[in-house]
Scaffold this active site. Structure first.
Site, short mmCIF file in Angstrom:
data_model
loop_
_atom_site.label_atom_id
_atom_site.label_comp_id
_atom_site.label_asym_id
_atom_site.label_seq_id
_atom_site.Cartn_x
_atom_site.Cartn_y
_atom_site.Cartn_z
N GLY A 13 17.72 -0.60 -8.17
CA GLY A 13 17.98 -1.30 -6.91
C GLY A 13 18.05 -2.81 -7.13
O GLY A 13 18.93 -3.50 -6.62
N ASP A 71 9.28 -10.29 -9.80
CA ASP A 71 8.17 -9.46 -9.34
C ASP A 71 8.14 -9.60 -7.83
O ASP A 71 8.21 -10.70 -7.30
CB ASP A 71 6.84 -9.86 -9.98
CG ASP A 71 5.95 -8.62 -10.12
OD1 ASP A 71 6.41 -7.62 -10.70
OD2 ASP A 71 4.81 -8.63 -9.62
N PHE A 153 16.83 0.03 -1.29
CA PHE A 153 15.88 0.82 -2.10
C PHE A 153 14.47 0.58 -1.57
O PHE A 153 14.27 -0.19 -0.63
CB PHE A 153 16.00 0.47 -3.59
CG PHE A 153 15.50 -0.91 -3.93
CD1 PHE A 153 16.31 -2.02 -3.76
CD2 PHE A 153 14.20 -1.11 -4.43
CE1 PHE A 153 15.85 -3.30 -4.06
CE2 PHE A 153 13.74 -2.38 -4.75
CZ PHE A 153 14.57 -3.48 -4.56
N ASP A 156 12.94 -0.35 2.14
CA ASP A 156 13.98 -0.83 3.07
C ASP A 156 14.12 0.03 4.33
O ASP A 156 14.30 -0.52 5.43
CB ASP A 156 15.34 -0.92 2.36
CG ASP A 156 15.44 -2.16 1.48
OD1 ASP A 156 14.59 -3.07 1.63
OD2 ASP A 156 16.35 -2.22 0.64
P1 ITT Z 1 10.58 -3.92 -12.62
O1 ITT Z 1 9.13 -4.32 -12.82
O2 ITT Z 1 11.16 -3.19 -13.78
O3 ITT Z 1 11.41 -5.07 -12.14
P2 ITT Z 1 9.54 -2.49 -10.30
O4 ITT Z 1 10.17 -1.66 -9.23
O5 ITT Z 1 8.31 -1.91 -10.97
O6 ITT Z 1 10.65 -2.84 -11.41
P3 ITT Z 1 7.95 -4.58 -9.14
O7 ITT Z 1 6.76 -4.35 -10.00
O8 ITT Z 1 8.36 -5.99 -8.82
O9 ITT Z 1 9.25 -3.90 -9.72
O10 ITT Z 1 7.70 -3.79 -7.78
C1 ITT Z 1 8.41 -4.11 -6.65
C2 ITT Z 1 8.30 -2.97 -5.64
O11 ITT Z 1 8.27 -3.55 -4.33
C3 ITT Z 1 9.55 -2.11 -5.69
O12 ITT Z 1 9.39 -1.03 -6.59
C4 ITT Z 1 9.67 -1.67 -4.23
O13 ITT Z 1 8.82 -0.59 -3.97
C5 ITT Z 1 9.15 -2.89 -3.47
N1 ITT Z 1 10.27 -3.80 -3.15
C6 ITT Z 1 10.55 -5.00 -3.73
N2 ITT Z 1 11.68 -5.53 -3.24
C7 ITT Z 1 12.14 -4.64 -2.34
C8 ITT Z 1 13.27 -4.61 -1.50
O14 ITT Z 1 14.19 -5.56 -1.54
N3 ITT Z 1 13.42 -3.56 -0.71
C9 ITT Z 1 12.52 -2.56 -0.67
N4 ITT Z 1 11.44 -2.49 -1.44
C10 ITT Z 1 11.23 -3.54 -2.27
#
Ligand code: ITT
Length: 202
Positions: A13, A71, A153, A156
């Protein structure tokens, strides 16, 4: 040789959003998958800033890349800021749908006006194992009563934006990027990348 811009994320995403957000960046964009990079930098920090920096420093050991590490997370006021740093693995759940179900169950009975929440995003830019820039973005909304929409994703489908009368999962990619935490942080990141590019060309 001009470095490439490595998106240090395994979240598809985020990759999709950054591909659009950073399309005018002054470096050619690449991904961990495209480069066959399998090592994972562990997120052992206590804040979004710390974790973004860990990823940016970790992946920029390789001097062929300028690294963009994100993050991000969702903070819900009625849950004292949860899921926050643990958004990606909230309650140990494996899928977005399960994490959303858990969030909604924790908010059961909480009235509309107390369902305030915000997405936060920190982008760390790294080069040669050092932090070159840190950019933040925030987006406020309300946690809806049920999921709506199938775009985007993560959380959202339950992140309702009163100004659109839609959830983030009902916005087009372009609309989300205009208002999202990631979109706002990316605007600042683009300026830093532009300056880096000018310094390299000097
Ligand atoms: P990377 O560390 O590999 O980047 P990750 O998904 O583990 O991937 P994070 O540790 O930053 O990334 O976790 C962010 C989480 O927050 C993500 O998995 C979503 O559940 C939520 N999230 C962040 N931005 C979002 C968005 O734009 N829309 C919806 N959910 C979001």
């Amino acid at each position: 040789m001009t470095p490439r811009l490595l998106l240090a994320t395994r979240n598809p995403g985020k990759v999709q959003e950054y591909t659009l957000l950073l399309r005018h960046a002054p470096f050619r964009l690449t991904t961990l998958d495209e480069e066959g990079i399998e090592v994972d930098v562990r997120e052992t920090g206590h804040t979004l800033h710390e974790n973004a920096q860990l990823k940016a420093v970790g992946y920029s050991v390789d001097d062929r890349f300028v690294v963009v590490a994100d993050d991000s997370g969702l903070e819900v006021d009625a849950l004292d800021g949860e899921p926050g740093l643990l958004s990606a693995r909230y309650g140990g759940k494996n899928t977005d749908a399960e994490r959303i179900a858990l969030l909604l169950s924790r908010l059961q009975g909480v009235p509309w006006e107390k369902r305030l929440a915000r997405f936060r995003c920190v982008i760390a830019i790294g080069a040669n194992s050092r932090i070159v820039g840190l950019c933040e973005g925030e987006c406020s909304g309300i946690i809806g009563l049920e999921p709506r929409g199938d775009k985007g994703f993560g959380y959202d489908p339950v992140f309702y934006l009163p100004e659109f009368d839609k959830t983030m999962a009902e916005l087009s990619a372009e609309e989300k990027n205009l208002v999202s935490h990631r979109g706002k942080a990316s605007q600042k990141a683009l300026q830093i990348l532009e300056r880096m590019r000018q310094e390299i060309s000097r």
